[in-house]
Write an enzyme that holds these catalytic residues in place. Sequence first.
Site, PDB file in Angstrom:
ATOM      1  N   LYS A 162       0.830  -1.206   0.000  1.00  0.00           N
ATOM      2  CA  LYS A 162       0.000   0.000   0.000  1.00  0.00           C
ATOM      3  C   LYS A 162       0.870   1.263   0.000  1.00  0.00           C
ATOM      4  O   LYS A 162       2.099   1.179   0.203  1.00  0.00           O
ATOM      5  CB  LYS A 162      -0.930  -0.049   1.219  1.00  0.00           C
ATOM      6  CG  LYS A 162      -1.924  -1.218   1.173  1.00  0.00           C
ATOM      7  CD  LYS A 162      -2.881  -1.179   2.367  1.00  0.00           C
ATOM      8  CE  LYS A 162      -3.868  -2.352   2.314  1.00  0.00           C
ATOM      9  NZ  LYS A 162      -4.858  -2.274   3.434  1.00  0.00           N
ATOM     10  N   TYR A 184     -12.558  -2.772  -3.024  1.00  0.00           N
ATOM     11  CA  TYR A 184     -13.051  -2.813  -1.641  1.00  0.00           C
ATOM     12  C   TYR A 184     -14.579  -2.685  -1.575  1.00  0.00           C
ATOM     13  O   TYR A 184     -15.098  -2.205  -0.557  1.00  0.00           O
ATOM     14  CB  TYR A 184     -12.395  -1.708  -0.821  1.00  0.00           C
ATOM     15  CG  TYR A 184     -10.982  -2.025  -0.343  1.00  0.00           C
ATOM     16  CD1 TYR A 184     -10.707  -3.215   0.352  1.00  0.00           C
ATOM     17  CD2 TYR A 184      -9.937  -1.137  -0.537  1.00  0.00           C
ATOM     18  CE1 TYR A 184      -9.419  -3.512   0.807  1.00  0.00           C
ATOM     19  CE2 TYR A 184      -8.648  -1.418  -0.076  1.00  0.00           C
ATOM     20  CZ  TYR A 184      -8.401  -2.607   0.593  1.00  0.00           C
ATOM     21  OH  TYR A 184      -7.127  -2.887   1.058  1.00  0.00           O
ATOM     22  N   GLU A 227      -9.978 -10.336  -7.641  1.00  0.00           N
ATOM     23  CA  GLU A 227      -9.009  -9.248  -7.506  1.00  0.00           C
ATOM     24  C   GLU A 227      -7.880  -9.355  -8.539  1.00  0.00           C
ATOM     25  O   GLU A 227      -7.406  -8.342  -9.047  1.00  0.00           O
ATOM     26  CB  GLU A 227      -8.409  -9.275  -6.089  1.00  0.00           C
ATOM     27  CG  GLU A 227      -9.449  -8.949  -5.017  1.00  0.00           C
ATOM     28  CD  GLU A 227      -8.937  -9.151  -3.593  1.00  0.00           C
ATOM     29  OE1 GLU A 227      -7.762  -9.539  -3.416  1.00  0.00           O
ATOM     30  OE2 GLU A 227      -9.723  -8.913  -2.656  1.00  0.00           O
ATOM     31  N   HIS A 240      -1.983  -5.544   1.380  1.00  0.00           N
ATOM     32  CA  HIS A 240      -3.253  -6.260   1.150  1.00  0.00           C
ATOM     33  C   HIS A 240      -2.925  -7.657   0.658  1.00  0.00           C
ATOM     34  O   HIS A 240      -1.989  -7.834  -0.126  1.00  0.00           O
ATOM     35  CB  HIS A 240      -4.084  -5.548   0.080  1.00  0.00           C
ATOM     36  CG  HIS A 240      -5.216  -6.401  -0.422  1.00  0.00           C
ATOM     37  ND1 HIS A 240      -6.402  -6.514   0.266  1.00  0.00           N
ATOM     38  CD2 HIS A 240      -5.323  -7.224  -1.498  1.00  0.00           C
ATOM     39  CE1 HIS A 240      -7.193  -7.378  -0.377  1.00  0.00           C
ATOM     40  NE2 HIS A 240      -6.561  -7.815  -1.456  1.00  0.00           N
ATOM     41  N   ASN A 243      -1.948  -0.155   6.954  1.00  0.00           N
ATOM     42  CA  ASN A 243      -1.376  -1.417   7.434  1.00  0.00           C
ATOM     43  C   ASN A 243      -0.492  -2.111   6.393  1.00  0.00           C
ATOM     44  O   ASN A 243      -0.330  -3.323   6.414  1.00  0.00           O
ATOM     45  CB  ASN A 243      -2.489  -2.336   7.944  1.00  0.00           C
ATOM     46  CG  ASN A 243      -3.558  -2.582   6.895  1.00  0.00           C
ATOM     47  OD1 ASN A 243      -3.362  -2.262   5.719  1.00  0.00           O
ATOM     48  ND2 ASN A 243      -4.674  -3.168   7.293  1.00  0.00           N
TER      49      ASN A 243
END
Length: 143
Positions: free
Chosen positions: A10, A50, A131, A120, A117
């Site tokens: 990310k 998402y 995805e 993913h 965080n």
Amino acid sequence: MSERTLVLIKPDGVRRGLIGEIISRIERKGLRIIALEMRQLERSLVEEHYAEHADKPFFGPLVDFMTSGPVVAMIVEGPQAISVFRTLAGATDPVKAAPGTIRGDLSTDFGTAAQQNLVHGSDSPESAARELKLFFPGFFPGG
Ligand code: DAT
Ligand code: MG
């Protein structure tokens, strides 16, 4: 059984110079990177990725965060790659993620609107298939 999973580093991971550290953990665990691309994501792609969280209070901040800078998107392959990577990543909340995990060792987010965080990873074979097509359409000719 060999599986493929979508892994994203990310924007916080890219900004903090952790691309090498995160890729190294994936490789040391014996998983293989079979495609890799650094790119700036469109809001529409993040919203689709998402979609399951569209009604959550953190959805807007999450889309803002995920489009705040480039990400590194990877197809990661190996035996039980989906679960193995989720275990490497650690719990979603960086405060709760165990030491030894990517999020537990490396995330310095102790409470923001969208949890920063670092990574993913797809959470099931169905999510992985959806995805991977979304992020790497060219990898799956014929859709
Ligand atoms: P994961 O990324 O571990 O699969 P998820 O699918 O539940 O977790 O949520 C997607 C992302 O949304 C997550 O990586 C960070 C953010 N997020 C989840 N729950 C959150 C919360 N309670 N507050 C802020 N951000 C959250
Ligand atoms: Mg998830």
